[in-house]
Design a protein around this motif. Sequence first.
Motif, short mmCIF file in Angstrom:
data_model
loop_
_atom_site.label_atom_id
_atom_site.label_comp_id
_atom_site.label_asym_id
_atom_site.label_seq_id
_atom_site.Cartn_x
_atom_site.Cartn_y
_atom_site.Cartn_z
N ARG A 32 61.92 42.15 43.69
CA ARG A 32 62.86 41.08 44.08
C ARG A 32 64.18 41.12 43.32
O ARG A 32 64.88 40.11 43.29
N TYR A 34 64.83 40.77 40.35
CA TYR A 34 64.93 39.65 39.42
C TYR A 34 64.93 40.12 37.98
O TYR A 34 63.90 40.56 37.46
N TYR A 106 56.51 37.64 43.75
CA TYR A 106 57.59 36.65 43.87
C TYR A 106 57.73 35.76 42.64
O TYR A 106 58.84 35.48 42.20
N TYR B 139 73.86 27.54 49.47
CA TYR B 139 73.86 28.96 49.14
C TYR B 139 73.82 29.77 50.44
O TYR B 139 73.18 29.38 51.40
N ASN B 150 67.30 41.32 46.74
CA ASN B 150 67.92 40.31 45.88
C ASN B 150 67.45 38.88 46.19
O ASN B 150 67.87 38.28 47.18
N TYR B 151 66.57 38.37 45.32
CA TYR B 151 66.06 37.00 45.45
C TYR B 151 66.37 36.18 44.20
O TYR B 151 65.63 35.24 43.88
N SER B 152 67.44 36.51 43.49
CA SER B 152 67.76 35.82 42.23
C SER B 152 67.79 34.31 42.41
O SER B 152 67.21 33.56 41.63
N VAL B 153 68.49 33.85 43.46
CA VAL B 153 68.64 32.41 43.65
C VAL B 153 67.32 31.77 44.09
O VAL B 153 66.91 30.75 43.54
N GLY B 154 66.65 32.38 45.04
CA GLY B 154 65.38 31.83 45.53
C GLY B 154 64.36 31.67 44.41
O GLY B 154 63.70 30.64 44.29
N ILE B 155 64.25 32.68 43.57
CA ILE B 155 63.26 32.64 42.49
C ILE B 155 63.69 31.66 41.40
O ILE B 155 62.87 30.89 40.88
N LYS B 156 64.98 31.63 41.10
CA LYS B 156 65.49 30.66 40.12
C LYS B 156 65.21 29.22 40.59
O LYS B 156 65.03 28.32 39.77
N LEU B 158 62.57 28.18 42.13
CA LEU B 158 61.13 27.84 42.16
C LEU B 158 60.82 26.63 41.29
O LEU B 158 60.02 25.77 41.68
N PRO B 181 64.49 31.17 51.58
CA PRO B 181 64.54 32.48 50.92
C PRO B 181 63.73 33.54 51.68
O PRO B 181 64.13 34.70 51.75
N ARG B 182 62.57 33.14 52.23
CA ARG B 182 61.68 34.11 52.88
C ARG B 182 61.23 33.68 54.28
O ARG B 182 60.18 34.14 54.75
#
Lengths: 282, 282
Positions: A32, A34, A106, B139, B150-156, B158, B181-182
């Motif tokens: 991801r 990250y 994830y 976003y 790139n999932y920086s924002v989605g994971i942040k 959580l 995000p997904r």
Amino acid sequence: MPANPTLYAYLRGEILPYDQAFLHVSDLSIQRGYGIFDFLKVENGQPLFMEHYLDRFYHSAQLMELAIPLERSALQEAVFHLIDKNNLPLSGIKMILTGGYSLDGYQPVEPNLMIVQQPVTMPTQEQLQKGFEIITHEYVRDIPAAKTINYSVGIKLLSQIKAAGADDVLYHQGCVVSEFPRANFFIVKQDDTVVTAAQDVLKGITRKNVLEIAGRTFKAEEGTITLQDIDQAKEAFLTSTTKRVMPVVKMDGYAIGDGTPGPVTLALLEELLKLEKHSAQR
Amino acid sequence: MPANPTLYAYLRGEILPYDQAFLHVSDLSIQRGYGIFDFLKVENGQPLFMEHYLDRFYHSAQLMELAIPLERSALQEAVFHLIDKNNLPLSGIKMILTGGYSLDGYQPVEPNLMIVQQPVTMPTQEQLQKGFEIITHEYVRDIPAAKTINYSVGIKLLSQIKAAGADDVLYHQGCVVSEFPRANFFIVKQDDTVVTAAQDVLKGITRKNVLEIAGRTFKAEEGTITLQDIDQAKEAFLTSTTKRVMPVVKMDGYAIGDGTPGPVTLALLEELLKLEKHSAQR
């Protein structure tokens, strides 16, 4: 693989040969994208401005809610250990922290920390005399204050930079510019005020050093820089750990100032070189 | 490490045990988060809607200027080979393509391709009866049409999702919503028109299937969905490969429609289940 068998790396608590430094594919950087990182320069065994780079690394980690598995003193010790073991004349130390070996691909888990060291090359006199030509692109990084590993847009733009015969790309939103993918941007106004973008930028360590140096001789400030401000500027330059102070002489095909590296820019580079000489960390 | 010694993976031309699938730290996913992926579901040895997922994988690669090292038929063969070898009743196949073992940690080189297979769990009856509660976040993904890693924002986000007691986060820009995000987002208007966001979204395969199914019975369209449209909607739901059609019953603490899974949503889920049964690829 860019393996150099004589170099060592730090990976998840171990020092091992760089060419044996692997991460399992479940790592959240691979799954991801990250992760965060930081990068500092080492000259003859001396890491330059190390405290500032460590400050920023811990700050990025906090912003991305990742815990660095080493206390600051232990991290510093690991860096020194690598520097001594690798014994390179001029190099970069890169610390990378990822979301770890995620169970579901994830959710972040215990982060993976690695430290690698590689030789670096600094700008040549020829490059400095010529200066950089840049293009522009409308974009703001996702989480500008954090030094994340996300460079999707910057890397995708490499082919456009090349097609334009340029050296780098400056991000802007509307008419306000922010930063390069890997460098900060400055202009020198007609009254010799030195300005760098305040918003939506990664706060570079070289940026901070140059602001400090510039403030001794000129008016120096963080503020708003528009595309129009660049048209009217006397000089422009970028700053980064590996580029130091690099003149920017052309943007989207138009000359900035008189289209050659300017005296303020070159004076700031001279001062930065002196500051680097005095920044031994141990 | 989520290692399961009985599972195999494909990595850089080789089939090997999943717990031995490692990438060197110079890989551009680890260095710069540069890569794409795709993910398809496999039921009893049958990959569902495989052609569509492969289409999208090659499309993402093209958008990010990465060359998939296998011809389509060879990639398909590698996927079938893994499916047969791993012999899982219900699983997901993930294909990841990265910028490769970069020499300078920035420029893409020959891409690294890997294929991994893991068991998946589908939504429970209880989850379907309850539906999802969501929060919103301003976003737009960097390159929405490409399935990048790139999932920086989605994971942040959580931790914010968890703090709100919610299940997912819906991205919007100004008052216009785009996607999760997904997952993709749909509403059912008062006149039973089924609408999904047209702009700034990854075009999901389940999204495409649901649009097709919905068009048989209702008016179904890609268009603009505003936050106000959601307030006035009868129903809302999200779609994804692993969530199929999941009712969305609450947004930022406010009920959508009557706050329970709606009849149109559940009818579309029934039809999707039938479509999945008929999508055997070989």
